[in-house]
Design a protein around this motif. Structure first.
Motif, PDB file in Angstrom:
ATOM      1  N   GLU A   5      38.888  46.626  35.192  1.00  0.00           N
ATOM      2  CA  GLU A   5      39.130  46.710  36.611  1.00  0.00           C
ATOM      3  C   GLU A   5      37.869  47.275  37.146  1.00  0.00           C
ATOM      4  OE1 GLU A   5      42.804  48.458  39.480  1.00  0.00           O
ATOM      5  OE2 GLU A   5      42.836  48.397  37.407  1.00  0.00           O
ATOM      6  N   THR A  50      35.187  44.884  37.537  1.00  0.00           N
ATOM      7  CA  THR A  50      35.462  43.657  38.585  1.00  0.00           C
ATOM      8  C   THR A  50      35.193  44.487  39.851  1.00  0.00           C
ATOM      9  OG1 THR A  50      37.072  42.881  36.983  1.00  0.00           O
ATOM     10  CG2 THR A  50      37.112  41.985  39.282  1.00  0.00           C
ATOM     11  N   SER A  63      32.704  42.833  42.456  1.00  0.00           N
ATOM     12  CA  SER A  63      33.130  42.430  43.666  1.00  0.00           C
ATOM     13  C   SER A  63      32.314  43.178  44.897  1.00  0.00           C
ATOM     14  CB  SER A  63      34.569  42.712  43.799  1.00  0.00           C
ATOM     15  OG  SER A  63      35.388  41.801  42.852  1.00  0.00           O
ATOM     16  N   PRO A  88      41.738  43.017  39.724  1.00  0.00           N
ATOM     17  CA  PRO A  88      42.361  43.590  40.905  1.00  0.00           C
ATOM     18  C   PRO A  88      42.033  42.798  42.210  1.00  0.00           C
ATOM     19  CG  PRO A  88      40.086  44.347  40.382  1.00  0.00           C
ATOM     20  CD  PRO A  88      40.619  43.576  39.298  1.00  0.00           C
ATOM     21  N   GLN A  89      43.092  42.773  43.035  1.00  0.00           N
ATOM     22  CA  GLN A  89      43.075  41.922  44.483  1.00  0.00           C
ATOM     23  C   GLN A  89      42.958  42.799  45.448  1.00  0.00           C
ATOM     24  OE1 GLN A  89      43.213  38.772  44.319  1.00  0.00           O
ATOM     25  NE2 GLN A  89      43.341  38.475  41.986  1.00  0.00           N
ATOM     26  N   ASP A 108      43.672  43.836  49.186  1.00  0.00           N
ATOM     27  CA  ASP A 108      44.533  43.619  50.355  1.00  0.00           C
ATOM     28  C   ASP A 108      43.975  43.483  51.896  1.00  0.00           C
ATOM     29  OD1 ASP A 108      46.740  43.475  52.212  1.00  0.00           O
ATOM     30  OD2 ASP A 108      47.608  45.651  51.272  1.00  0.00           O
ATOM     31  N   ALA A 145      42.053  47.880  47.083  1.00  0.00           N
ATOM     32  CA  ALA A 145      42.731  47.253  46.135  1.00  0.00           C
ATOM     33  C   ALA A 145      43.902  48.017  45.373  1.00  0.00           C
ATOM     34  CB  ALA A 145      41.627  46.950  44.758  1.00  0.00           C
TER      35      ALA A 145
END
Length: 396
Positions: free
Chosen positions: A31, A34, A38, A201-202, A204, A263
């Motif tokens: 995580e 990533t 990102s 992880p995304q 928001d 995230a």
């Protein structure tokens, strides 16, 4: 008649061994990696040989749908990164361009990809110097890597690297350093046929502006009160090859705090990122200041103690209670004094009793002669007395 060739059976066995499955499993290391990728920051994975750094990069590239390009830094010459001179028809008029290697050309043509620089710590100083331009300016020879290309490197500690070199400070200060370790349970279960599949992880979209504001306030607030942390070049050569604070690394830290906030990343992941960018000491100071930023305002608590929510962590709760008592000291009023006692009762009912001993003693000393004693003091007297009796007992 059996027409099978000698290695056909071996191929069948290998196929069975490679027939594995995956299962969802949280992975803080992946995580953090990533989020740094990102954020378009170069990442350096530190770990012993054979613990799965390359496998993690392969999984990340597949999850991000990026083609993976691996370059073994230790077996290349400086010209492989800075480019080879190509003499044209009229060098005096056209100059001498620097021809890039084929892997750089493929990345530019694809427009996206994950560039994996392996064995960075065994690359000699001349190669490390050539890599500075690749990592910072994203230039290889005359080519500029497109924005869709992310850079990740891997290195072994000098103690376990063959003919290892310490990273030069300029190169080290351009990376987010992540310590890569293995999980015993993951390895055993994976060898049994089930490997983990980490959820990425995304971010928001609704949290982006607030995440930027929060990150800027956190980093700028710390550096305002601690100006000595802006730039600290370590004295030892070994520490200069790791994370250390500089204006560049603080800018990277600010970006990582914003991404981790957007995230909803855990504290463990955030700790990996900030400590891997500015080092353990400054990173821990930043984490502590982030905790203080989230603490409720003492004046808000005193205005409405019935709706108050105190932090669960003991050290943060102690800080809040001390702040409440200090607020009453600065503006002593009967109503504020009573509200502070109500907050101490709330702390007693929802946490460790010993945390209210010092604030209660200090708050009692602030009482004016014309102030009535609230009934809440009776609920606290037992816990304070018990704690005071426990202290000499513990000393004995």
């Amino acid at each position: 008649m059996d027409n099978r060739r000698p290695l056909d059976t071996a191929a069948d066995l290998l196929s069975l061994l490679n027939d594995t499955s995956t299962e969802p499993r949280p992975d803080s290391q992946l995580e953090a990696l990533t989020l740094a990728v990102s954020a378009d920051l170069p990442v350096l994975l530190w770990g012993e040989p054979g613990i799965g750094k390359t496998a993690a990069l392969t999984q990340l590239a597949e999850a991000l749908e990026l083609p993976l390009t691996t370059v073994i830094a230790s077996v290349h010459e400086p010209s492989d990164f800075s480019g080879l001179p190509v003499v044209g028809d009229d060098p005096a008029e056209q100059g001498v361009p620097m021809a890039p290697p084929d892997w750089a050309v493929r990345l530019v043509r694809a427009g996206r990809g994950l560039l994996f620089l392996d064995e960075l710590s065994t690359a000699p100083p001349a190669v490390q110097a050539a890599l500075l331009r690749v990592v910072l300016e994203r230039r290889v020879g005359a080519l500029r890597l497109p924005p869709g290309v992310r850079i990740v490197a891997a290195a072994n500690p000098r103690s376990s690297a063959a003919d290892g070199w310490e990273l030069s400070p300029p190169l080290a200060n351009r990376f987010v350093h992540l310590q890569w370790t293995y999980d015993h349970d993951v390895v055993v279960r994976g060898l049994g046929g089930t490997w983990p599949q980490a959820a990425l992880p995304q971010l928001d979209p609704t949290q982006l502006p607030d995440a930027v504001t929060f990150a800027r306030r956190a980093v700028c607030g710390l550096l305002t009160t601690r100006p000595g942390l802006v730039h600290q070049l370590p004295k030892s050569e070994a520490r200069r090859g790791g994370p250390w604070p500089s204006p560049r690394s603080w800018e990277m830290t600010l970006r990582l705090v914003a991404f981790a906030t957007a995230a909803g990343a855990s504290r463990e992941v955030l700790s990996m990122l900030v400590r891997g960018t500015v080092g353990d000491g400054p990173g821990l100071e930043l984490l502590a200041s982030l905790d203080r930023m989230d603490l409720p305002d003492p004046e808000t608590l005193l205005a409405d103690p019935r709706s108050a929510v105190l932090p669960e962590r003991g050290d943060l709760r102690q800080t809040v209670l001390d702040g409440v008592v200090e607020a009453v000291r600065k503006r002593p009023e009967q109503a504020r004094w009573d509200a502070a006692w109500a907050l101490l009762v709330l702390a007693l009912e929802t946490g460790a009793p010993d945390l209210v001993v010092v604030p209660a003693t200090t708050l009692a000393s602030l009482r004016r002669e014309d102030w009535q004693v609230p009934a809440a003091i009776e609920r606290l007297s037992g816990a304070v007395a018990l704690s005071r009796r426990a202290e000499p007992a513990g000393e004995r």
